[in-house]
Write an enzyme that holds these catalytic residues in place. Sequence first.
Site, PDB file in Angstrom:
ATOM      1  N   ALA A  29       0.859  -1.187   0.000  1.00 53.41           N
ATOM      2  CA  ALA A  29       0.000   0.000   0.000  1.00 53.41           C
ATOM      3  C   ALA A  29       0.899   1.243   0.000  1.00 53.41           C
ATOM      4  O   ALA A  29       1.870   1.298  -0.747  1.00 53.41           O
ATOM      5  CB  ALA A  29      -0.968  -0.029   1.167  1.00 53.41           C
ATOM      6  N   SER A  30       0.654   2.201   0.868  1.00 61.21           N
ATOM      7  CA  SER A  30       1.367   3.484   0.776  1.00 61.21           C
ATOM      8  C   SER A  30       2.831   3.425   1.178  1.00 61.21           C
ATOM      9  O   SER A  30       3.557   4.409   0.975  1.00 61.21           O
ATOM     10  CB  SER A  30       0.643   4.548   1.599  1.00 61.21           C
ATOM     11  OG  SER A  30      -0.530   4.965   0.932  1.00 61.21           O
ATOM     12  N   LEU A  31       3.303   2.321   1.732  1.00 60.60           N
ATOM     13  CA  LEU A  31       4.748   2.190   1.913  1.00 60.60           C
ATOM     14  C   LEU A  31       5.461   2.218   0.569  1.00 60.60           C
ATOM     15  O   LEU A  31       6.670   2.470   0.491  1.00 60.60           O
ATOM     16  CB  LEU A  31       5.093   0.893   2.654  1.00 60.60           C
ATOM     17  CG  LEU A  31       5.256   0.996   4.182  1.00 60.60           C
ATOM     18  CD1 LEU A  31       3.945   1.408   4.832  1.00 60.60           C
ATOM     19  CD2 LEU A  31       5.734  -0.327   4.765  1.00 60.60           C
TER      20      LEU A  31
END
Length: 366
Positions: A89-91
């Site tokens: 995801a946003s990592l």
Amino acid sequence: MQRRMAIRTTVIIWLATVVLLATGCGVDGADVATRARVDSLLERYTGRDVPGACLMALADGGILYRDCRGMADLERGEPTGPATNFRLASLTKQFTAMAIMLLVEDGHLGYDATLTEILPGFPEYGDAITVRHLLTHTSGLIDYENLIPDSQITQVKDRDVLRMMRQQDSTYFPPGSEHRYSNTGYALLAMVVEHVAAQSFAGFLSQRIFEPLGMEQTVAFEEGISAVASRAYGYSRTDSGWTRTDQSVTSAVLGDGGVYTSLDDLRRWIRMLDGEARPVSDQALAAAFEPMVLTGGDTSEYGLGWFVDEHRGRLRFRHGGSTRGFRNAIQRFPDEGLTVVFLSNRNQVDEGYVDSIVDTFLADAR
């Protein structure tokens, strides 16, 4: 401004010293009491009938703690492990930011280049939006998620986000004046990479970042084009138990959240952050950890792909990742030489849960 200068000084000192730390022997592991506390916190992920989680803590380049619990694939009975690949995801945004840094260092792109200069046919409002605005979530771009019809079942891709933005004529606020977290900005950054590098975003990440660092199983996943080895599938809790909820209509957007990786490969990435085989200069990497100064003079808490803040009085670089069926986090404390990575393939993680794990290691920090 003084706080920003202090953070910059700390980052420069950190960058100058981590090479020495990373080449040391590190630590032998967490003490018995610390391990017992962390084991207790991970107990909720233990079992063959629950989605799992993987946790890793690194101290001065050595493994302080590493454990994986629960299942990567409930239907097939496959457990999680250090090589299990989770959707970040946003990592993912730290990798997207690194791709931009590489193009800047190559001399093919500038942080102050505007969308209208880079992307042919972008509307006039893009004259005021720079690459730096996209990286720091200060562009004011409309959230693409709000433009997707409720009836849509086909997956959106980065190029679709670009198409949506070409149909807009304004932003939420003047670029650079405010901070508003924007997945749209990072989807457009993927398109910037494709246009400038003249290759696919996934291919650029693989060729310029993953392969050189030995992250052999890490991939920006494209259905029908690439595959995810040792894949963890996402799950959500329902009244009838755990239900696979691995994909949504936004899961195919790569720039904001499409990378899959494991603890094993993330350790290689962290070694790079700590000074080993960096693909960009120390000066370029330092910019990732410098918060953006807004046009009004206030400082946001976001650099290039990383939040920069303090936790319990300690400088912290962090990011979370949340998407359908996955909850992830990475937190780095440069002054303590501590990095904590948490990956999970379920939608339920209590607020503050990762902080409680981090606090346990901070209490044991030397």
